[in-house]
Design a protein around this motif. Sequence first.
Motif, PDB file in Angstrom:
ATOM      1  N   ALA A   1     -19.337  11.321  -4.479  1.00 25.42           N
ATOM      2  CA  ALA A   1     -19.287  10.133  -3.629  1.00 25.42           C
ATOM      3  C   ALA A   1     -18.246   9.155  -4.171  1.00 25.42           C
ATOM      4  CB  ALA A   1     -20.662   9.476  -3.583  1.00 25.42           C
ATOM      5  N   ASN A   2     -17.492   8.562  -3.269  1.00 21.44           N
ATOM      6  CA  ASN A   2     -16.415   7.642  -3.661  1.00 21.44           C
ATOM      7  C   ASN A   2     -16.996   6.455  -4.440  1.00 21.44           C
ATOM      8  OD1 ASN A   2     -14.238   5.816  -3.766  1.00 21.44           O
ATOM      9  ND2 ASN A   2     -13.467   6.476  -1.782  1.00 21.44           N
ATOM     10  N   PRO A   3     -16.584   6.278  -5.703  1.00 22.09           N
ATOM     11  CA  PRO A   3     -17.151   5.204  -6.522  1.00 22.09           C
ATOM     12  C   PRO A   3     -16.376   3.885  -6.447  1.00 22.09           C
ATOM     13  CG  PRO A   3     -15.769   6.582  -7.897  1.00 22.09           C
ATOM     14  CD  PRO A   3     -15.684   7.144  -6.501  1.00 22.09           C
ATOM     15  N   ASN A   4     -15.206   3.896  -5.795  1.00 25.21           N
ATOM     16  CA  ASN A   4     -14.326   2.728  -5.841  1.00 25.21           C
ATOM     17  C   ASN A   4     -14.878   1.566  -5.015  1.00 25.21           C
ATOM     18  OD1 ASN A   4     -12.293   4.006  -7.448  1.00 25.21           O
ATOM     19  ND2 ASN A   4     -11.614   5.116  -5.619  1.00 25.21           N
ATOM     20  N   THR A   5     -14.876   0.388  -5.624  1.00 26.99           N
ATOM     21  CA  THR A   5     -15.377  -0.800  -4.931  1.00 26.99           C
ATOM     22  C   THR A   5     -14.308  -1.878  -4.765  1.00 26.99           C
ATOM     23  OG1 THR A   5     -16.168  -1.752  -7.014  1.00 26.99           O
ATOM     24  CG2 THR A   5     -17.733  -0.431  -5.731  1.00 26.99           C
ATOM     25  N   SER A   6     -13.237  -1.818  -5.562  1.00 27.71           N
ATOM     26  CA  SER A   6     -12.160  -2.808  -5.428  1.00 27.71           C
ATOM     27  C   SER A   6     -10.824  -2.086  -5.316  1.00 27.71           C
ATOM     28  CB  SER A   6     -12.143  -3.768  -6.617  1.00 27.71           C
ATOM     29  OG  SER A   6     -11.476  -3.197  -7.728  1.00 27.71           O
ATOM     30  N   TRP A   7      -9.849  -2.784  -4.733  1.00 26.98           N
ATOM     31  CA  TRP A   7      -8.513  -2.194  -4.569  1.00 26.98           C
ATOM     32  C   TRP A   7      -7.861  -1.945  -5.921  1.00 26.98           C
ATOM     33  CZ3 TRP A   7      -7.101   0.058  -0.307  1.00 26.98           C
ATOM     34  CH2 TRP A   7      -7.647  -0.355   0.911  1.00 26.98           C
ATOM     35  N   ALA A   8      -8.196  -2.783  -6.930  1.00 26.15           N
ATOM     36  CA  ALA A   8      -7.617  -2.598  -8.265  1.00 26.15           C
ATOM     37  C   ALA A   8      -8.117  -1.308  -8.909  1.00 26.15           C
ATOM     38  CB  ALA A   8      -7.943  -3.798  -9.150  1.00 26.15           C
ATOM     39  N   GLU A   9      -9.325  -0.859  -8.558  1.00 27.82           N
ATOM     40  CA  GLU A   9      -9.831   0.405  -9.083  1.00 27.82           C
ATOM     41  C   GLU A   9      -9.057   1.581  -8.484  1.00 27.82           C
ATOM     42  OE1 GLU A   9     -14.530  -0.484 -10.010  1.00 27.82           O
ATOM     43  OE2 GLU A   9     -13.960   0.020  -7.971  1.00 27.82           O
ATOM     44  N   VAL A  10      -8.610   1.403  -7.267  1.00 30.01           N
ATOM     45  CA  VAL A  10      -7.817   2.432  -6.593  1.00 30.01           C
ATOM     46  C   VAL A  10      -6.417   2.502  -7.188  1.00 30.01           C
ATOM     47  CG1 VAL A  10      -6.670   2.962  -4.405  1.00 30.01           C
ATOM     48  CG2 VAL A  10      -9.094   2.340  -4.434  1.00 30.01           C
TER      49      VAL A  10
ATOM     50  N   PHE B   1       0.804  -1.214   0.000  1.00 32.23           N
ATOM     51  CA  PHE B   1       0.000   0.000   0.000  1.00 32.23           C
ATOM     52  C   PHE B   1       0.842   1.270   0.000  1.00 32.23           C
ATOM     53  CE2 PHE B   1      -3.175  -2.767   2.327  1.00 32.23           C
ATOM     54  CZ  PHE B   1      -4.137  -2.740   1.337  1.00 32.23           C
ATOM     55  N   THR B   2       0.175   2.362  -0.344  1.00 30.18           N
ATOM     56  CA  THR B   2       0.658   3.714  -0.071  1.00 30.18           C
ATOM     57  C   THR B   2      -0.489   4.434   0.647  1.00 30.18           C
ATOM     58  OG1 THR B   2      -0.231   4.678  -2.092  1.00 30.18           O
ATOM     59  CG2 THR B   2       2.009   3.743  -2.201  1.00 30.18           C
ATOM     60  N   PRO B   3      -0.212   5.527   1.346  1.00 30.94           N
ATOM     61  CA  PRO B   3      -1.310   6.290   1.937  1.00 30.94           C
ATOM     62  C   PRO B   3      -2.344   6.719   0.895  1.00 30.94           C
ATOM     63  CG  PRO B   3       0.756   6.967   2.928  1.00 30.94           C
ATOM     64  CD  PRO B   3       1.106   6.033   1.795  1.00 30.94           C
ATOM     65  N   ALA B   4      -1.887   7.014  -0.339  1.00 26.22           N
ATOM     66  CA  ALA B   4      -2.814   7.421  -1.395  1.00 26.22           C
ATOM     67  C   ALA B   4      -3.854   6.335  -1.673  1.00 26.22           C
ATOM     68  CB  ALA B   4      -2.036   7.750  -2.672  1.00 26.22           C
ATOM     69  N   ASP B   5      -3.430   5.071  -1.610  1.00 28.18           N
ATOM     70  CA  ASP B   5      -4.370   3.967  -1.845  1.00 28.18           C
ATOM     71  C   ASP B   5      -5.502   3.988  -0.822  1.00 28.18           C
ATOM     72  OD1 ASP B   5      -2.700   3.054  -3.909  1.00 28.18           O
ATOM     73  OD2 ASP B   5      -1.586   1.722  -2.562  1.00 28.18           O
ATOM     74  N   TRP B   6      -5.141   4.181   0.435  1.00 27.64           N
ATOM     75  CA  TRP B   6      -6.148   4.164   1.501  1.00 27.64           C
ATOM     76  C   TRP B   6      -7.065   5.375   1.421  1.00 27.64           C
ATOM     77  CZ3 TRP B   6      -7.576   0.686   5.290  1.00 27.64           C
ATOM     78  CH2 TRP B   6      -6.871  -0.515   5.263  1.00 27.64           C
ATOM     79  N   TYR B   7      -6.512   6.519   1.070  1.00 25.69           N
ATOM     80  CA  TYR B   7      -7.368   7.698   0.918  1.00 25.69           C
ATOM     81  C   TYR B   7      -8.387   7.467  -0.191  1.00 25.69           C
ATOM     82  CZ  TYR B   7      -9.008  12.122  -0.854  1.00 25.69           C
ATOM     83  OH  TYR B   7      -9.826  13.123  -1.330  1.00 25.69           O
ATOM     84  N   GLN B   8      -7.933   6.988  -1.335  1.00 25.70           N
ATOM     85  CA  GLN B   8      -8.837   6.803  -2.465  1.00 25.70           C
ATOM     86  C   GLN B   8      -9.826   5.668  -2.229  1.00 25.70           C
ATOM     87  OE1 GLN B   8      -6.928   8.045  -6.515  1.00 25.70           O
ATOM     88  NE2 GLN B   8      -5.362   6.896  -5.382  1.00 25.70           N
ATOM     89  N   ALA B   9      -9.473   4.753  -1.345  1.00 23.80           N
ATOM     90  CA  ALA B   9     -10.384   3.646  -1.044  1.00 23.80           C
ATOM     91  C   ALA B   9     -11.447   4.037  -0.021  1.00 23.80           C
ATOM     92  CB  ALA B   9      -9.589   2.454  -0.516  1.00 23.80           C
ATOM     93  N   LEU B  10     -11.076   4.851   0.964  1.00 27.62           N
ATOM     94  CA  LEU B  10     -11.978   5.077   2.095  1.00 27.62           C
ATOM     95  C   LEU B  10     -12.597   6.457   2.186  1.00 27.62           C
ATOM     96  CD1 LEU B  10     -10.364   3.180   5.106  1.00 27.62           C
ATOM     97  CD2 LEU B  10     -11.718   2.319   3.203  1.00 27.62           C
TER      98      LEU B  10
END
Length: 346
Positions: A149-158, A128-137
Amino acid sequence: MSFVKMTASTAAILAATVGAAAAQSRDNVQIAGSSTVLPYASIVAEAFGENFDFPTPVVESGGSSAGLARFCEGVGENTIDIANASRAIREGEIEACAANGVSEIIEVRIGYDGIVFASDIDGESFAFTPADWYQALAAELPVDGEMVANPNTSWAEVNPDLPDQEILAFIPGTKHGTREVFEEKVLLAGCEETGAMQAMLDAGMDEDAAEEACIDTRTDGVSVDIDGDYTETLARIEANPNGIGVFGLSFYENNTDSLQVATMSGVEPTVETIASGDYPVSRPLYFYIKKAHLGVIPGLQEFAEFFVADEIAGPDGPLSAYGLVADPELAATQEAVANGTTMDAM
């Protein structure tokens, strides 16, 4: 045995009881607070009970904020003596303490801990990077000058380099000190890394509002607050192996039979990488002593000095073996504890 001069607040404890003997009717140290500090405090309390002519201190959990709230309720044998915290006490808490007569507080930094991101040992591995967690959560993300609204549903989308696995995160609830560090060093850092913070500012948001937006998490079931301790987080992952939990390093190290840990910004969390500062998500751990109780609650001074002794909190002590990263400035802490140096005298 160490002795301290009677302060006005100590005298107040005595005056509130029938006499000195009554003031000492509670003969054990009472502690509450951080679930991260809990295992360390429990180890020390048990060893203290075995090696000193004092009862084993009572150690409770409940989270940093809850422990400090209890600590600040006042002085006297019906209040706790020590609050454990995985963050520094806040100015508002110091003010609440003072309003209730807790005017002298000794801050004790016991060492450092890392916040790790762990998942089912048989599942996918993550870097991970912090950017991944921000974009995920993040509850909302800036898109073309608008917050959506955050549209991401999978880690691969992030991040296409991450596994195509549903986003499900078990993060510490707001009463835990770990949450504050998670917000600052992961969500806020990730918000800045992605340029989202700057985009919000450019869109006319003031800095405080932008920071709040950076750390505001989703409420659609993707991000789940855990108000209990790390055992609850582990149970959630066992029930749903796609989940990723936020833990303290020591808890992870004691559950490597069921958990695997992710790297953060290319660094694996270990005692060595936290001590060197290479691992980006680490924090100091504390406990706070009510100075008014020193010399009144039997064993309190002795327990505090025992906790920070080289043999206990040093790099070769049992706390280090359990995952605590020893404080390079431990000697200064030992001196402050021995002298009863309060925060306002530092």
